[in-house]
Enzyme design. Sequence first.
Site, PDB file in Angstrom:
ATOM      1  CB  SER A  28      -0.930  -0.007   1.204  1.00  0.00           C
ATOM      2  OG  SER A  28      -0.179   0.034   2.392  1.00  0.00           O
ATOM      3  CB  CYS A  29       4.495   1.789   0.558  1.00  0.00           C
ATOM      4  SG  CYS A  29       4.706   1.497   2.321  1.00  0.00           S
ATOM      5  CB  VAL A  30       2.712   5.686  -3.052  1.00  0.00           C
ATOM      6  CG1 VAL A  30       2.901   6.273  -4.458  1.00  0.00           C
ATOM      7  CG2 VAL A  30       1.275   5.209  -2.886  1.00  0.00           C
TER       8      VAL A  30
END
Lengths: 160, 201
Positions: A28-30
């Site tokens: 879910s990190c970008v």
Amino acid sequence: MRTIVTVGISDMKIVKEHEILISYALGSCVGICIIDCVAQIAGMAHIMLSYNKNGDKKEIFKYADTGITEMVRQMEKLGGIKSRMTAKIAGGAKMFDIKGSSTIGSIGEKNIAAVKDTLQKLRIRLIAEDVGQNYGRTIMFDSTNGNLTIKSFGKEEKVI
Amino acid sequence: MKLNESQMDVLKEIGNIGAGNAATSLSNMLSKRIEMNVPEVSLLDYNDIIDSIGGAESIVVGVLIGFEGDIDGVILFLLKKEFVHLILNSLIGTELKNFEEVSEIEMSALSEISNIMVSSYVNSISSLTNMNINVTVPSLNIDMSGALLDSVTAEFSEIADKAVFIKEKYYCMNETVYSYMLLLPSMPSLKILLNKFGIYT
């Protein structure tokens, strides 16, 4: 030999031409990759959450808003010019679909929205993205040409 | 709210309570003699957890199960290839060659096993604290461990930079396999849980 620079979670790195930035296993990190091709500098930030609401000064790169802003500031200090900068982003997946009280499912989505919002406020053009879905991504950003390579489990490698 | 050391210790202890139960239920389900050690319960941050599992890009099965009732939060169960093979081989007799080829039936078998293990884990916490806790339907994904983990730790990182990490070692038919579990209560639940153990925040 080209130097490979690893960007950890809640971390940011800036490199010169010929170097490659890499960040492993974004869920879910970008990952936000910004380049100024004229000044030949490129940066990558690996953010975990959307907004730094409590004004956390210790971990500015954990958040999209403070992380991107600081990365751009440092790139400008090194000779980058904002109007020349372009951005590519990847990540923000929804790894688990879980019903009930948890907000985990929407973290990726919120991260993407915050990243786009911050880029817009800084007036940096977003030229490519590979976001959402339900799989992890390892990303490699080539500072020479601005190519962003994305590797995922059980999928073909792609370049954006 | 950031946790202090004594609150962390209580959390670690809570992690310990249910682990034995979970292993017993696994042994029953597979109808195999499974020997186990005392579980290793530690408080680790994202990077330590990743290292302990075998690197951010190592492919694992992740099963996320929510719990709700008097307290809520999530439990993330991470299973490496050897453990997955043991389960699938014992339950449905298949040989796991690689993760790309896991079938629908195998996926639901893994979901079910994880569900039962997590339920027995939650049950022991529930009966000890005299609280009503139910588990939700599990969500399963096979991917890089780093990617499975970041979405789960992101939410929890507002409360603490470390999570309760439970590593269990099993011996079965001359093989040693490990299971990894992360316990992540929500912020209000964490307070309730700590209160139950006599720690007031």
